[in-house]
Design a protein around this motif. Structure first.
Motif, PDB file in Angstrom:
ATOM      1  N   ARG A   1       0.834  -1.200   0.000  1.00 32.88           N
ATOM      2  CA  ARG A   1       0.000   0.000   0.000  1.00 32.88           C
ATOM      3  C   ARG A   1       0.875   1.259   0.000  1.00 32.88           C
ATOM      4  O   ARG A   1       0.622   2.202  -0.753  1.00 32.88           O
ATOM      5  CB  ARG A   1      -0.928   0.010   1.210  1.00 32.88           C
ATOM      6  CG  ARG A   1      -1.797   1.271   1.314  1.00 32.88           C
ATOM      7  CD  ARG A   1      -2.633   1.299   2.580  1.00 32.88           C
ATOM      8  NE  ARG A   1      -1.880   1.120   3.807  1.00 32.88           N
ATOM      9  CZ  ARG A   1      -1.144   2.059   4.398  1.00 32.88           C
ATOM     10  NH1 ARG A   1      -1.029   3.254   3.847  1.00 32.88           N
ATOM     11  NH2 ARG A   1      -0.508   1.814   5.524  1.00 32.88           N
TER      12      ARG A   1
ATOM     13  N   LYS B   1       2.240   1.860  -3.416  1.00 34.31           N
ATOM     14  CA  LYS B   1       1.223   2.431  -4.307  1.00 34.31           C
ATOM     15  C   LYS B   1       1.020   3.918  -4.042  1.00 34.31           C
ATOM     16  O   LYS B   1       0.691   4.685  -4.940  1.00 34.31           O
ATOM     17  CB  LYS B   1      -0.109   1.708  -4.136  1.00 34.31           C
ATOM     18  CG  LYS B   1      -0.135   0.330  -4.721  1.00 34.31           C
ATOM     19  CD  LYS B   1      -1.490  -0.320  -4.485  1.00 34.31           C
ATOM     20  CE  LYS B   1      -1.471  -1.771  -4.913  1.00 34.31           C
ATOM     21  NZ  LYS B   1      -2.738  -2.442  -4.600  1.00 34.31           N
ATOM     22  N   GLN B   2       1.218   4.337  -2.792  1.00 28.41           N
ATOM     23  CA  GLN B   2       1.025   5.731  -2.403  1.00 28.41           C
ATOM     24  C   GLN B   2       2.320   6.545  -2.468  1.00 28.41           C
ATOM     25  O   GLN B   2       2.400   7.634  -1.908  1.00 28.41           O
ATOM     26  CB  GLN B   2       0.449   5.793  -0.986  1.00 28.41           C
ATOM     27  CG  GLN B   2      -0.914   5.173  -0.862  1.00 28.41           C
ATOM     28  CD  GLN B   2      -1.399   5.093   0.570  1.00 28.41           C
ATOM     29  OE1 GLN B   2      -0.633   5.242   1.530  1.00 28.41           O
ATOM     30  NE2 GLN B   2      -2.685   4.854   0.744  1.00 28.41           N
ATOM     31  N   ASN B   3       3.342   6.006  -3.147  1.00 29.55           N
ATOM     32  CA  ASN B   3       4.641   6.678  -3.271  1.00 29.55           C
ATOM     33  C   ASN B   3       5.301   6.923  -1.928  1.00 29.55           C
ATOM     34  O   ASN B   3       6.003   7.918  -1.741  1.00 29.55           O
ATOM     35  CB  ASN B   3       4.528   7.990  -4.049  1.00 29.55           C
ATOM     36  CG  ASN B   3       4.195   7.762  -5.498  1.00 29.55           C
ATOM     37  OD1 ASN B   3       4.704   6.826  -6.114  1.00 29.55           O
ATOM     38  ND2 ASN B   3       3.322   8.585  -6.038  1.00 29.55           N
ATOM     39  N   GLY B   4       5.117   5.993  -0.978  1.00 28.81           N
ATOM     40  CA  GLY B   4       5.680   6.149   0.353  1.00 28.81           C
ATOM     41  C   GLY B   4       6.927   5.323   0.599  1.00 28.81           C
ATOM     42  O   GLY B   4       7.402   5.244   1.723  1.00 28.81           O
TER      43      GLY B   4
END
Length: 104
Positions: A63, A66-69
């Motif tokens: 996740r 996917k959130q560029n974290g």
């Protein structure tokens, strides 16, 4: 207290202070994680990241990707990057403040 540019350069050359990577500043005292031969991909290290408490689950890691974290050496990772082979002295950033340096 602000330092002059020359003092910053001197500190960076000596490896003291902060590391500047892609315009971001990260701490120089980054915790290290040993990666074993044969278990060197991003996907392979997820269980170790969970065991050491950096993430709670594989789903959380995916996740965050996917959130560029999640970044490796300042480059954002995407879901397709789970097969990237980690090299010695690379730095993984999870979220805003968690850094891990890999050693082989």
């Amino acid at each position: 207290m602000f330092l002059e540019l020359g003092e910053h350069l001197e500190m960076i050359q000596k490896g003291v202070g902060m590391i500047v990577n892609e315009g971001q500043v990260s701490p120089d005292n980054i915790p290290t994680m040993l990666i074993e031969i044969g278990e060197e991909s991003v996907l392979d290290i997820i269980p170790s990241l969970i065991a050491k408490g950096y993430i709670k689950s594989k789903n959380e890691f995916m996740r965050l990707m996917k959130q560029n974290g999640v970044s490796l050496n300042g480059e954002k990772l995407v879901e397709d990057d789970t097969d990237i082979i980690l090299m010695n002295d690379e730095v993984l950033q999870i979220g805003e403040q968690q850094y891990i340096r890999f050693i082989k």
